[in-house]
Scaffold this motif. Structure first.
Motif, PDB file in Angstrom:
ATOM      1  N   CYS A   1       5.386  -1.872  -0.008  1.00 26.40           N
ATOM      2  CA  CYS A   1       4.229  -2.309  -0.797  1.00 26.40           C
ATOM      3  C   CYS A   1       4.652  -2.713  -2.210  1.00 26.40           C
ATOM      4  O   CYS A   1       4.141  -3.704  -2.760  1.00 26.40           O
ATOM      5  N   MET A   2       5.565  -1.954  -2.784  1.00 24.77           N
ATOM      6  CA  MET A   2       6.069  -2.296  -4.115  1.00 24.77           C
ATOM      7  C   MET A   2       6.825  -3.627  -4.091  1.00 24.77           C
ATOM      8  O   MET A   2       6.650  -4.479  -4.967  1.00 24.77           O
ATOM      9  N   GLN A   3       7.648  -3.813  -3.057  1.00 21.14           N
ATOM     10  CA  GLN A   3       8.478  -5.013  -2.970  1.00 21.14           C
ATOM     11  C   GLN A   3       7.645  -6.275  -2.806  1.00 21.14           C
ATOM     12  O   GLN A   3       7.965  -7.321  -3.391  1.00 21.14           O
ATOM     13  N   TYR A   4       6.558  -6.179  -2.017  1.00 18.93           N
ATOM     14  CA  TYR A   4       5.782  -7.383  -1.696  1.00 18.93           C
ATOM     15  C   TYR A   4       4.414  -7.417  -2.382  1.00 18.93           C
ATOM     16  O   TYR A   4       3.580  -8.263  -2.040  1.00 18.93           O
ATOM     17  N   GLY A   5       4.182  -6.533  -3.319  1.00 16.24           N
ATOM     18  CA  GLY A   5       2.945  -6.576  -4.083  1.00 16.24           C
ATOM     19  C   GLY A   5       1.702  -6.330  -3.258  1.00 16.24           C
ATOM     20  O   GLY A   5       0.703  -7.043  -3.392  1.00 16.24           O
ATOM     21  N   LEU A   6       1.742  -5.313  -2.430  1.00 16.21           N
ATOM     22  CA  LEU A   6       0.623  -5.016  -1.531  1.00 16.21           C
ATOM     23  C   LEU A   6      -0.228  -3.844  -2.018  1.00 16.21           C
ATOM     24  O   LEU A   6      -0.999  -3.266  -1.245  1.00 16.21           O
ATOM     25  N   GLN A   7      -0.102  -3.493  -3.285  1.00 15.05           N
ATOM     26  CA  GLN A   7      -0.816  -2.318  -3.792  1.00 15.05           C
ATOM     27  C   GLN A   7      -2.328  -2.455  -3.671  1.00 15.05           C
ATOM     28  O   GLN A   7      -3.039  -1.443  -3.604  1.00 15.05           O
ATOM     29  N   ASN A   8      -2.847  -3.681  -3.640  1.00 17.61           N
ATOM     30  CA  ASN A   8      -4.291  -3.895  -3.504  1.00 17.61           C
ATOM     31  C   ASN A   8      -4.700  -4.223  -2.074  1.00 17.61           C
ATOM     32  O   ASN A   8      -5.854  -4.574  -1.820  1.00 17.61           O
ATOM     33  N   THR A   9      -3.737  -4.106  -1.151  1.00 15.02           N
ATOM     34  CA  THR A   9      -4.018  -4.384   0.260  1.00 15.02           C
ATOM     35  C   THR A   9      -3.806  -3.143   1.118  1.00 15.02           C
ATOM     36  O   THR A   9      -4.585  -2.880   2.045  1.00 15.02           O
TER      37      THR A   9
END
Length: 403
Positions: A269-277
């Motif tokens: 999630c950190m690597q691909y910017g999925l914190q809001n998903t």
């Protein structure tokens, strides 16, 4: 009847065997359980239990005898092996002692992983010459090959010999998934009928009014997963789906549980910017699951494309169905068949993350009435096929009254 119940996992650990043992006690039988000091799933002894604490106790009329074991630890393969070995060895030694001191009428083994947890029961069977009933909830050596990626033919052959020994010393074998029968009959020439005896959903999932205070969940269309976050659940492909659907800001993934892949998911999630998903909330008590499920739009089940998993019906499916929520799956075998036959959701093949993404999008576009219909279909199917009272009656009259 004087019944010996053998399993490495028992109350306060949450397994279906608890219901069986307590039910038999309520019906007037004398039930003794040989189990381990509770350390699942945390990997350390539960609070209030230890080598010198609560090694024997009576719960709901059941005498529980706890064998000292090395705690399984957290994501530690070596500790897990020693945990398995310590119960098999010390449990077997205690079983010899118990066989001399107390007479039983029958033995029931709840066989999860490891299969060696059945060995203390077989010792008692040999000494007292009484019937042993084996409830197979996990296939070995297939499970160890899939979970640990062990492919050494000598190691697998060693475990297969243990499995054959256990099966051959069982008077009746019960299976939690119909697919298990083929594997068992390939290993041994078992002349008896193999009985299908599935899991059921815990009673709390039948209570529509149950309510617990839970953390705030994200706004949007929520796909929820609850359970072990491990290798078997194929989170590599599940996370590919979250990446594919990242552009749809309304779709949110909520994962409840813990396991070996949780840290990997956090890093992904950190690597691909999925914190809001993707929201990985950690482990919560079983009693809180119905309240979480009420907030979900879909419940997710996934397993890798492995021979063992293609034969397995994950126990979470019964809980999902009983909760009257639509299911979206990425799974083969009996799990896929049940979702399709009951018409409680949509399912793609194991590993088909593109198909899973498409099914999530289809379900997200359905109106509330269509989603409720899918959930109701699952609930009705579970009430017929996975009814706890009916299954416990079937087991009691099929085993206890027959012995």
């Amino acid at each position: 009847m004087k019944i010996l119940f053998v399993t490495q996992y028992f109350y306060p650990e949450e397994f279906r065997g608890n219901d069986i043992a307590f039910d038999w006690s309520v019906r007037g039988n004398e039930v003794t359980v040989i189990t381990a000091i509770p350390n699942y799933p945390s990997g350390k002894y539960h609070k209030g239990y230890g080598l010198f604490t609560r090694r024997k106790e009576i719960v709901n009329g059941v005498l529980i005898i706890r064998i000292p074991v090395i705690p399984r630890g957290k994501d530690n393969s070596f500790l897990l092996i020693f945990n398995y070995l310590s119960f098999a060895i010390l449990g077997t030694i205690y079983a010899i002692y118990l066989s001399i001191r107390k007479k039983f009428d029958l033995i029931f083994v709840q066989q999860l992983s490891p299969v060696t947890m059945a060995l203390p029961g077989i010792v008692v069977k040999k000494i007292q010459k009484i019937p042993l009933y084996l409830w197979v909830l996990d296939l070995w050596p297939e499970s160890i090959a899939s979970a640990s990626h062990i492919r050494n033919k000598y190691i697998l052959s060693f475990f297969e010999k243990i499995v054959k020994f256990i099966y051959l010393n069982s008077d009746e074998i019960l299976i939690s998934s119909t697919g298990f029968e083929t594997s068992i009959r390939q290993k041994i020439n078992f002349n008896q009928k193999i009985i299908y005896f599935p899991n059921w959903a815990e009673e709390i999932f039948n209570d529509a009014n149950s309510s617990c205070q839970i953390p705030d969940l994200p706004d949007g269309f929520i796909i929820m997963f609850a359970g072990n976050i491990g290798e078997a659940q194929d989170f590599e492909n599940v996370m590919k789906v979250s990446l594919l659907l990242k552009g749809n800001v309304n779709i949110k993934f909520v994962f409840l549980g813990d396991g070996r892949k949780k840290r990997w998911i956090d890093n992904f999630c950190m690597q691909y910017g999925l914190q809001n998903t993707v929201y990985c909330l950690g482990r919560y008590p079983l009693a809180m699951m119905p309240s979480f499920f009420k907030k979900a739009d879909l419940l997710l089940v996934s397993l890798k494309d492995e021979p063992i998993f293609n034969l397995t019906l994950p126990a979470k499916i019964q809980a999902y169905m009983t909760s009257a929520k639509p299911i979206v799956g990425m799974i083969n075998g009996e799990g896929s068949d049940i979702i399709k036959v009951s018409q409680c959701g949509l399912c793609s093949n194991a590993g088909d993350y593109i198909g899973l993404a498409e099914n999530i999008q289809k379900l997200a576009m359905m109106d509330d009435n269509e989603l409720r219909r899918l959930g109701s279909n699952g609930q009705e199917f579970a009430l017929i096929h996975y009814n706890k009272k009916k299954l416990l009656d079937q087991l009691y009259f099929g085993i206890i009254k027959k012995t």
